[in-house]
Design a protein around this motif. Sequence first.
Motif, PDB file in Angstrom:
ATOM      1  N   UNK A  68       0.820  -1.193   0.000  1.00 26.38           N
ATOM      2  CA  UNK A  68       0.000   0.000   0.000  1.00 26.38           C
ATOM      3  C   UNK A  68       0.865   1.259   0.000  1.00 26.38           C
ATOM      4  N   UNK A  69       1.973   1.239   0.781  1.00 26.91           N
ATOM      5  CA  UNK A  69       2.866   2.391   0.835  1.00 26.91           C
ATOM      6  C   UNK A  69       3.545   2.611  -0.514  1.00 26.91           C
ATOM      7  N   UNK A  70       3.910   1.524  -1.179  1.00 22.82           N
ATOM      8  CA  UNK A  70       4.522   1.631  -2.503  1.00 22.82           C
ATOM      9  C   UNK A  70       3.534   2.247  -3.491  1.00 22.82           C
ATOM     10  N   UNK A  71       2.281   1.845  -3.406  1.00 24.25           N
ATOM     11  CA  UNK A  71       1.266   2.402  -4.295  1.00 24.25           C
ATOM     12  C   UNK A  71       1.020   3.881  -4.011  1.00 24.25           C
ATOM     13  N   UNK A  72       1.055   4.260  -2.725  1.00 22.23           N
ATOM     14  CA  UNK A  72       0.891   5.668  -2.379  1.00 22.23           C
ATOM     15  C   UNK A  72       2.044   6.487  -2.938  1.00 22.23           C
ATOM     16  N   UNK A  73       3.250   5.957  -2.844  1.00 22.14           N
ATOM     17  CA  UNK A  73       4.432   6.624  -3.385  1.00 22.14           C
ATOM     18  C   UNK A  73       4.288   6.808  -4.895  1.00 22.14           C
ATOM     19  N   UNK A  74       3.802   5.784  -5.571  1.00 19.82           N
ATOM     20  CA  UNK A  74       3.596   5.844  -7.020  1.00 19.82           C
ATOM     21  C   UNK A  74       2.559   6.914  -7.376  1.00 19.82           C
ATOM     22  N   UNK A  75       1.460   6.958  -6.632  1.00 16.59           N
ATOM     23  CA  UNK A  75       0.424   7.944  -6.884  1.00 16.59           C
ATOM     24  C   UNK A  75       0.943   9.351  -6.602  1.00 16.59           C
ATOM     25  N   UNK A  76       1.707   9.506  -5.535  1.00 19.49           N
ATOM     26  CA  UNK A  76       2.273  10.806  -5.195  1.00 19.49           C
ATOM     27  C   UNK A  76       3.197  11.301  -6.301  1.00 19.49           C
ATOM     28  N   UNK A  77       4.027  10.419  -6.853  1.00 19.70           N
ATOM     29  CA  UNK A  77       4.925  10.805  -7.947  1.00 19.70           C
ATOM     30  C   UNK A  77       4.134  11.233  -9.181  1.00 19.70           C
ATOM     31  N   UNK A  78       3.047  10.545  -9.464  1.00 13.30           N
ATOM     32  CA  UNK A  78       2.221  10.912 -10.618  1.00 13.30           C
ATOM     33  C   UNK A  78       1.601  12.290 -10.452  1.00 13.30           C
ATOM     34  N   UNK A  79       1.052  12.535  -9.280  1.00 13.96           N
ATOM     35  CA  UNK A  79       0.426  13.833  -9.023  1.00 13.96           C
ATOM     36  C   UNK A  79       1.471  14.942  -9.051  1.00 13.96           C
ATOM     37  N   UNK A  80       2.605  14.685  -8.426  1.00 13.74           N
ATOM     38  CA  UNK A  80       3.675  15.673  -8.416  1.00 13.74           C
ATOM     39  C   UNK A  80       4.188  15.944  -9.828  1.00 13.74           C
ATOM     40  N   UNK A  81       4.228  14.923 -10.674  1.00 12.79           N
ATOM     41  CA  UNK A  81       4.696  15.129 -12.044  1.00 12.79           C
ATOM     42  C   UNK A  81       3.719  15.974 -12.859  1.00 12.79           C
ATOM     43  N   UNK A  82       2.427  15.829 -12.613  1.00 16.21           N
ATOM     44  CA  UNK A  82       1.440  16.665 -13.303  1.00 16.21           C
ATOM     45  C   UNK A  82       1.639  18.125 -12.914  1.00 16.21           C
ATOM     46  N   UNK A  83       1.833  18.361 -11.621  1.00 17.47           N
ATOM     47  CA  UNK A  83       2.040  19.728 -11.138  1.00 17.47           C
ATOM     48  C   UNK A  83       3.357  20.296 -11.676  1.00 17.47           C
ATOM     49  N   UNK A  84       4.419  19.502 -11.618  1.00 18.97           N
ATOM     50  CA  UNK A  84       5.726  19.965 -12.098  1.00 18.97           C
ATOM     51  C   UNK A  84       5.688  20.264 -13.589  1.00 18.97           C
ATOM     52  N   UNK A  85       5.056  19.395 -14.382  1.00 18.11           N
ATOM     53  CA  UNK A  85       4.952  19.657 -15.823  1.00 18.11           C
ATOM     54  C   UNK A  85       4.146  20.918 -16.107  1.00 18.11           C
ATOM     55  N   UNK A  86       3.116  21.151 -15.299  1.00 21.79           N
ATOM     56  CA  UNK A  86       2.329  22.364 -15.492  1.00 21.79           C
ATOM     57  C   UNK A  86       3.191  23.603 -15.259  1.00 21.79           C
ATOM     58  N   UNK A  87       3.978  23.604 -14.195  1.00 18.48           N
ATOM     59  CA  UNK A  87       4.797  24.780 -13.912  1.00 18.48           C
ATOM     60  C   UNK A  87       5.944  24.940 -14.911  1.00 18.48           C
TER      61      UNK A  87
END
Length: 125
Positions: free
Chosen positions: A1-20
């Motif tokens: 579950x922690x690995x999946x949360x880390x994966x989801x966090x990276x995806x969300x962070x990448x969307x934000x980073x690409x936007x900026x």
Amino acid sequence: MLKNFNHMFKRILSIIADFFISLNIFSFFYILGPYEHLEKSMGYTWPLILLNYIAFRAFFTLILGTSLSQYIFGLRSSGDFFWKRLGGVLRSLYEIPSVFLFPLTELPILFGKKTIKEYLSQTSI
């Protein structure tokens, strides 16, 4: 579950980073002037920013198989070399409406499942 949360966090962070990153690119070109005549014809800046974001993600997905930030954060797509890129462009286009439906579209990652975007584009990260 922690690995999946880390994966989801990276995806969300990448969307934000690409936007900026794409917003900075837009600002750079806006100062130079190419967007000025488009803004006058459209009347708004936000559609141009969104178009720039989509083009930025699609461009790097064609080259890397994932967006630039996803690549930097260590996320890789799986599958055939060409479909990773072409399907990845479709996946990045599906990300725009999924931002507004965030909990519904990203929560399957926590349970180790594919997202709706991945089912529709037949790609996975």
